[in-house]
Design an enzyme around this catalytic site. Structure first.
Site, PDB file in Angstrom:
ATOM      1  N   CYS A 237      34.609   8.094  82.031  1.00  0.00           N
ATOM      2  CA  CYS A 237      35.750   8.863  81.521  1.00  0.00           C
ATOM      3  C   CYS A 237      36.586   7.853  80.768  1.00  0.00           C
ATOM      4  O   CYS A 237      37.226   6.997  81.375  1.00  0.00           O
ATOM      5  CB  CYS A 237      36.567   9.497  82.645  1.00  0.00           C
ATOM      6  SG  CYS A 237      38.088  10.250  82.026  1.00  0.00           S
TER       7      CYS A 237
ATOM      8  N   CYS B 133      40.690   8.454  81.324  1.00  0.00           N
ATOM      9  CA  CYS B 133      41.326   8.123  82.608  1.00  0.00           C
ATOM     10  C   CYS B 133      40.226   7.721  83.581  1.00  0.00           C
ATOM     11  O   CYS B 133      39.624   6.679  83.419  1.00  0.00           O
ATOM     12  CB  CYS B 133      42.204   9.259  83.119  1.00  0.00           C
ATOM     13  SG  CYS B 133      41.504  10.912  82.928  1.00  0.00           S
ATOM     14  N   SER B 134      39.956   8.552  84.584  1.00  0.00           N
ATOM     15  CA  SER B 134      38.895   8.175  85.518  1.00  0.00           C
ATOM     16  C   SER B 134      38.271   9.417  86.144  1.00  0.00           C
ATOM     17  O   SER B 134      37.951   9.447  87.316  1.00  0.00           O
ATOM     18  CB  SER B 134      39.447   7.254  86.607  1.00  0.00           C
ATOM     19  OG  SER B 134      40.550   7.866  87.244  1.00  0.00           O
ATOM     20  N   CYS B 135      38.115  10.486  85.337  1.00  0.00           N
ATOM     21  CA  CYS B 135      37.540  11.734  85.828  1.00  0.00           C
ATOM     22  C   CYS B 135      36.150  11.476  86.417  1.00  0.00           C
ATOM     23  O   CYS B 135      35.371  10.704  85.860  1.00  0.00           O
ATOM     24  CB  CYS B 135      37.451  12.747  84.692  1.00  0.00           C
ATOM     25  SG  CYS B 135      39.066  13.201  84.060  1.00  0.00           S
TER      26      CYS B 135
END
Lengths: 88, 196
Positions: B104, B107-109
């Protein structure tokens, strides 16, 4: 909701760098790719961040590394709202 | 970067926001705790390992999983609805010709319910920026060197969908049970930074 693009269609992403939140990453702006499928209908993130809910078609769009970075032999696939896309 | 984010500015900001929302009566702290606890207890990479093992032994399930993962997961008692909203899941299959890796970049999905909490490196700016532009080098740093002929497909979970990689079944595993096969799978295999 009718889909403007279909698998195999060539599209070009927006070059706009908005002041507000967006989910079109910088590295994928102003780039040509190929639609590989639908990714459902979801509220446009740019408007959701401003408190406005407006569902819109999202597409899976595949780009070559050459197109994105000028080098590499891989591909990168992103989920892009219709507003981010234009005809090539 | 530390695994412990409790002292980070963002954690402090979240705590302040939570306090204000509670004060205004917009948030019930007990309700929030219940949702988080239920989610955290169910979120485990063991779920992803089970999905992969089933796909390796059952071609019908594999076809359904690749076609529509959200509809196939309930066959194993799983779903992508553990959080506040149901998330769309795409399972992408590694083959002799194609290797998939997920990231991602914004962000950090990450599909927590199937992979458990994400590793720190997955959230690092270094991984997020480099795996999209130089995946072959990044995978080599993880000890995964792919033949030049293998096509690498990177999937950026930049919007509403989440991804999980279906690794290739290792050789000489014909005699293993489904549970034994599940034990062969690793968390990094589900991200694509390991072969299996």
């Amino acid at each position: 909701m009718s889909e403007r693009y279909h698998p195999g269609d060539r599209v070009r992403t927006s070059t706009v760098d908005p002041d507000h939140h967006t989910r079109l990453p910088h590295y994928a702006r102003g780039k040509s790719g190929t639609v590989i499928g639908s990714d459902g209908v979801h509220p446009l993130a740019d408007l959701s961040a401003q408190g406005i809910e407006q569902p819109q078609q999202v597409y899976l769009v595949r780009f070559s590394a050459q197109e994105l970075f000028g080098q590499g032999d891989h591909t990168v696939t992103l989920s892009l709202w219709e507003d981010y896309l234009g005809d090539e | 970067m530390s695994d412990d984010h409790d002292d980070s500015p963002i954690a402090a900001r979240v705590r302040e926001l939570e306090a204000i929302l509670e004060e205004k009566g917009l948030l019930d702290a007990r309700e929030l705790d219940q949702v988080l606890e239920a989610f955290a207890h169910k979120a485990s990479p063991a779920n992803g390992f089970r999905v992969v093992a089933r796909a390796w032994v059952d071609d019908g399930f594999k076809a359904r999983l690749l076609e529509n993962a959200n509809e196939a997961l309930p066959e194993l008692g799983l779903s992508m609805g553990g959080g506040l909203q149901v998330q769309r899941l795409h399972v992408v299959e590694n083959t002799a010709q194609v290797h998939n890796v997920i990231v991602c970049t914004l962000c950090s999905c990450y599909p927590l319910s199937l992979l458990g909490p994400s590793p720190t490196w997955y959230k690092s700016p270094a991984y997020r920026s480099k795996v999209v532009s130089h995946p072959r080098e990044v995978l080599a740093q993880f000890g995964l060197t792919l033949p030049e002929s293998t096509e690498i497909q990177v999937w950026d979970a930049n919007a509403e969908s989440r991804y999980m990689v279906l690794p290739r079944r290792p050789a000489n595993t014909e005699d293993l049970t489904e549970a034994e096969l599940a034990a062969k799978v690793t968390r990094n295999g589900l991200i694509g930074t390991a072969a299996v």
